[in-house]
Write an enzyme that holds these catalytic residues in place. Structure first.
Site, PDB file in Angstrom:
ATOM      1  N   GLU A 130      -7.144  35.353  66.773  1.00  0.00           N
ATOM      2  CA  GLU A 130      -7.948  36.709  66.184  1.00  0.00           C
ATOM      3  C   GLU A 130      -7.586  36.921  64.910  1.00  0.00           C
ATOM      4  O   GLU A 130      -8.104  37.306  64.172  1.00  0.00           O
ATOM      5  CB  GLU A 130      -7.955  37.629  67.255  1.00  0.00           C
ATOM      6  CG  GLU A 130      -8.965  37.465  68.364  1.00  0.00           C
ATOM      7  CD  GLU A 130     -10.554  37.621  67.923  1.00  0.00           C
ATOM      8  OE1 GLU A 130     -10.562  37.853  66.787  1.00  0.00           O
ATOM      9  OE2 GLU A 130     -11.285  37.145  68.709  1.00  0.00           O
ATOM     10  N   GLU A 166      -8.442  34.644  62.039  1.00  0.00           N
ATOM     11  CA  GLU A 166      -9.562  34.591  61.918  1.00  0.00           C
ATOM     12  C   GLU A 166      -9.926  35.723  61.050  1.00  0.00           C
ATOM     13  O   GLU A 166     -10.692  35.790  60.135  1.00  0.00           O
ATOM     14  CB  GLU A 166     -10.574  34.533  63.311  1.00  0.00           C
ATOM     15  CG  GLU A 166     -10.610  33.383  64.004  1.00  0.00           C
ATOM     16  CD  GLU A 166     -11.383  33.528  65.116  1.00  0.00           C
ATOM     17  OE1 GLU A 166     -11.733  32.156  65.636  1.00  0.00           O
ATOM     18  OE2 GLU A 166     -11.893  34.538  65.480  1.00  0.00           O
ATOM     19  N   GLU A 167      -9.252  37.213  61.436  1.00  0.00           N
ATOM     20  CA  GLU A 167      -9.615  38.223  60.799  1.00  0.00           C
ATOM     21  C   GLU A 167      -8.911  38.416  59.500  1.00  0.00           C
ATOM     22  O   GLU A 167      -9.226  38.973  58.401  1.00  0.00           O
ATOM     23  CB  GLU A 167      -9.494  39.519  61.580  1.00  0.00           C
ATOM     24  CG  GLU A 167     -10.428  39.345  62.780  1.00  0.00           C
ATOM     25  CD  GLU A 167     -10.268  40.806  63.548  1.00  0.00           C
ATOM     26  OE1 GLU A 167      -9.484  41.688  63.094  1.00  0.00           O
ATOM     27  OE2 GLU A 167     -11.103  40.893  64.394  1.00  0.00           O
TER      28      GLU A 167
END
Length: 278
Positions: free
Chosen positions: A162, A165-166
């Site tokens: 995460e 990805e962010e």
């Protein structure tokens, strides 16, 4: 309860022409997986005959798995007393309980698992984002990267994914610092949210265009002094825990790979306090 299959349900040659194909599960029930098209009236006849036979055999739970191309048979099953248990993108699972007493069937998945990533660098700056979508969009709130753990994904792997990805930042999982449980959070399901500490392996930020409005390294004191953080009880506790961990006054939970006879998983435990006793 009745779930995974293990052996074929014995039947005579005559039975085979009047019963639905099935396998026995480990809990005294049977599983039927429909794979070929069937006229609903024939399906109804075979289902009734099968239920009568399984009742005489003392079976308990009956599971019927319908692929999406056979979803038309669901109405027939419901009319015979089956109910929806769960659905995935390519199938529907229905279930029926034969005994007179209350059923002991396992419930559908009850929780969703989410993570919040506490990533702090050597300058005591924390990695934060502003979201383009969701409850915090357009409010100017800086928050930890968050997300949902995928099916079959370990919590620590999900937190690393995460963050990447962010924000585009590479990290290494350190510990789970705390977790929170809430109910009726997502389509009536409960939610488990794990606060994870990660070590940055890179510093350059490349924010995810589809979900993230902005991302930056923010001084820790500036982050915790945001009105949103100060006014939100959960975040106050989270920042206290993160500060204590950074100062060496708190120990979280580290994953240990463990195995059982039929599966593998992770035990998350406090290594410092356990080892101090030995």
């Amino acid at each position: 309860m009745s779930a995974s299959s293990s052996s074929t349900n014995p039947m005579s040659r005559e039975d085979a022409t009047t019963l639905l194909p099935s396998v026995q599960d480990k809990y005294g029930g049977v599983m039927t997986e429909m794979t070929h098209p069937m006229d609903p009236s024939l399906f109804s006849t075979l289902l009734r005959s099968s239920l009568s036979t399984w009742t005489l055999q003392g079976k308990k739970g009956v599971w019927i798995k319908l692929p999406k191309q056979l979803i038309g048979l669901a109405e027939t099953a419901v009319k015979e007393g089956f109910w929806f248990h769960h659905a995935e993108k390519d199938y529907l699972m229905l279930v029926y309980w034969i005994p007179k007493e209350d059923d002991t069937l396992p419930a559908n998945a009850s929780h969703r698992v989410g993570i919040g990533a506490f990533v702090i660098n050597h300058n005591k700056e924390v990695l934060v984002v502003q979201e383009k979508t969701g409850r915090f969009q357009g409010q100017g709130i800086w928050k930890f990267p968050t997300g949902v753990v995928n099916e079959g994904e370990d919590i620590h792997d999900g937190s690393v994914r995460e963050v990447k990805e962010e924000t585009g930042v590479d990290t290494e999982f350190d510990q789970i610092l705390a977790f929170r449980q809430t109910h009726k959070a997502f389509f009536g399901k409960s939610d488990l949210f794990f606060v994870c500490m990660l070590k940055p392996l890179s510093l350059e930020i490349n924010a995810q265009e589809s979900e993230i409005e902005a991302a930056q390294w923010m001084p820790w004191e500036e982050y915790i002094n945001q009105p949103f953080v100060q006014n939100y009880e959960l975040l106050r506790y989270m920042t206290d825990i993160c500060s204590a961990k950074t100062n060496g006054d708190y120990e979280g939970f580290t994953p240990l790979r463990v195995s059982a006879p039929d599966q593998q998983g992770n035990l998350y435990y406090n290594t410092r306090d356990l080892h101090s006793r030995n």
